[in-house]
Scaffold this motif. Structure first.
Motif, mmCIF file in Angstrom:
data_model
loop_
_atom_site.group_PDB
_atom_site.id
_atom_site.type_symbol
_atom_site.label_atom_id
_atom_site.label_comp_id
_atom_site.label_asym_id
_atom_site.label_seq_id
_atom_site.Cartn_x
_atom_site.Cartn_y
_atom_site.Cartn_z
ATOM 1 N N ALA A 55 0.817 -1.209 0.000
ATOM 2 C CA ALA A 55 0.000 0.000 0.000
ATOM 3 C C ALA A 55 0.855 1.264 0.000
ATOM 4 O O ALA A 55 0.522 2.252 -0.672
ATOM 5 C CB ALA A 55 -0.937 -0.003 1.212
ATOM 6 N N GLY A 110 3.529 0.874 -3.437
ATOM 7 C CA GLY A 110 2.815 0.828 -4.706
ATOM 8 C C GLY A 110 3.713 0.336 -5.828
ATOM 9 O O GLY A 110 4.737 -0.314 -5.614
ATOM 10 N N ASP A 137 3.714 -3.458 -5.365
ATOM 11 C CA ASP A 137 2.287 -3.712 -5.203
ATOM 12 C C ASP A 137 1.822 -4.790 -6.182
ATOM 13 O O ASP A 137 1.047 -5.681 -5.830
ATOM 14 C CB ASP A 137 1.512 -2.417 -5.417
ATOM 15 C CG ASP A 137 0.039 -2.565 -5.078
ATOM 16 O OD1 ASP A 137 -0.314 -3.512 -4.346
ATOM 17 O OD2 ASP A 137 -0.762 -1.746 -5.546
ATOM 18 N N ARG A 193 -3.833 -4.627 2.656
ATOM 19 C CA ARG A 193 -3.486 -3.700 1.577
ATOM 20 C C ARG A 193 -4.650 -2.781 1.237
ATOM 21 O O ARG A 193 -4.484 -1.554 1.157
ATOM 22 C CB ARG A 193 -3.070 -4.488 0.330
ATOM 23 C CG ARG A 193 -2.871 -3.621 -0.906
ATOM 24 C CD ARG A 193 -2.696 -4.450 -2.156
ATOM 25 N NE ARG A 193 -2.713 -3.609 -3.350
ATOM 26 C CZ ARG A 193 -3.813 -3.198 -3.967
ATOM 27 N NH1 ARG A 193 -5.008 -3.557 -3.497
ATOM 28 N NH2 ARG A 193 -3.737 -2.430 -5.040
ATOM 29 N N ILE A 224 -4.681 1.317 1.920
ATOM 30 C CA ILE A 224 -4.868 2.292 0.839
ATOM 31 C C ILE A 224 -6.003 3.243 1.181
ATOM 32 O O ILE A 224 -5.908 4.460 0.974
ATOM 33 C CB ILE A 224 -5.142 1.559 -0.493
ATOM 34 C CG1 ILE A 224 -3.877 0.842 -0.966
ATOM 35 C CG2 ILE A 224 -5.616 2.537 -1.566
ATOM 36 C CD1 ILE A 224 -4.071 -0.011 -2.208
#
Length: 313
Positions: free
Chosen positions: A121, A124, A128, A200, A204
């Motif tokens: 998160a 990225g 990610d 995650r 976010i």
């Protein structure tokens, strides 16, 4: 908080009674067939009726269940119909084997899921995408297939680890690590895939909220914002599904123990279900429900400690 815990415990006891009663109702129609299998093909109808009466299976189902429940409150889960061993100690002993696999897998799952979810998160990009790919693979690959592949690699080909067997950690910790390594990894891979995705997504969402932007605008270090504020709120959803992951691992242990020849809860449950060993099946059901209630309660308490809103609710 005490009132909340007592309320949850009360709800857990009601759930345990309902689940075990429904299980007993489902088993009741097969009692005569089970007795015939115990006595053998030469048994007459009179022999079967006599054994049914001796076991108490000729009485109303509700009375039978209440007798069983009364024994449980006294710590007596009955005796196996086939081996005559006490169900309580037998289940407890085998449950210890299963928990020595499931609990480490659950603990590692939590730690890895939080780490992977937070990194994916916050960073990225490529990290990610890799994290999502690993999670997808973990969700799609069947545990049984993964277990067989790992045995072929580490036990058959490389010969680093034994293919089957079990060593108790209290008597042989090194042997326990060797025999438990593959089963633990097989159990945790699916859990990490599910929980890492939960963490995650929640992270976010938290990092996009106004309070995070405010804290950063005030000059607070990004590490402090992420670890002390955003993570505390984001980890709640993962903790909430902890009980479900525990149940999933218990279910997975049924197959894993057969593959690795572990003398655990799953193997015992499988054998009892095939034979129709009513006291053992009932004992296993009761222990499973109590474990589930306990894990869910602990997860709720941890979630309440992490999230003040959950405490208020």
């Amino acid at each position: 908080m005490i009132t909340y815990v007592l309320r949850r415990l009360g709800a857990g006891i009601i759930l345990a009674v309902l689940v075990t009663f429904i299980t007993y109702l489902l088993l009741a129609p097969s009692f005569e067939k089970i007795v015939r299998s115990i006595l053998g093909t030469a048994a007459t109808d009179a022999n079967v009726a006599g054994r049914m009466q001796k076991l108490g299976y000729d009485r109303p189902v509700g009375v039978q269940y209440l007798d069983w429940l009364g024994g449980v409150f006294k710590g007596d889960f009955g005796r196996s119909l086939f081996t005559s061993e006490l169900v309580g100690p037998a289940v407890t002993q085998r449950l210890g084997v299963t928990l020595s696999i499931v609990l480490p897998a659950l603990a590692i799952t939590v730690l890895l899921s939080i780490a992977l979810g937070v990194i994916a998160a916050v960073r990225g990009g490529t990290i990610d995408k890799i994290s999502q790919g690993v999670s997808l693979i973990g969700m799609l690959v069947p545990s049984l297939l993964l277990a067989i592949v790992l045995v072929l690699i580490f036990a058959v080909t490389l010969r680093w680890l034994p293919a089957t067997g079990y060593a108790a950690p209290s008597s042989n910790f090194d042997g326990y690590l060797r025999t438990a390594a593959i089963p633990i990894f097989v159990l945790l891979i699916g859990g990490v895939a599910n929980m890492a995705a939960q963490v995650r997504g929640a992270m976010i969402g938290e990092l996009r909220k106004d309070y995070v932007r405010t804290l950063r605008a005030r000059g607070m270090k990004n590490t402090t914002v992420v670890m002390q504020h955003a993570l505390r709120n984001a980890v709640g959803p993962a903790v909430t599904v902890l009980g479900l992951e525990f149940l999933a691992m218990l279910g997975g242990a049924l197959f894993i123990e057969k593959v690795f020849a572990l003398p655990g809860f799953g193997t015992y449950a499988f054998s009892a279900a095939l034979r129709g060993d009513v006291p053992v099946v009932m004992g296993i059901t009761g222990f499973t429900v109590l474990l589930t209630v306990t894990i869910n309660l602990l997860a709720d308490l941890v979630n309440g400690w992490l999230n003040p809103k959950a405490r208020l609710q």
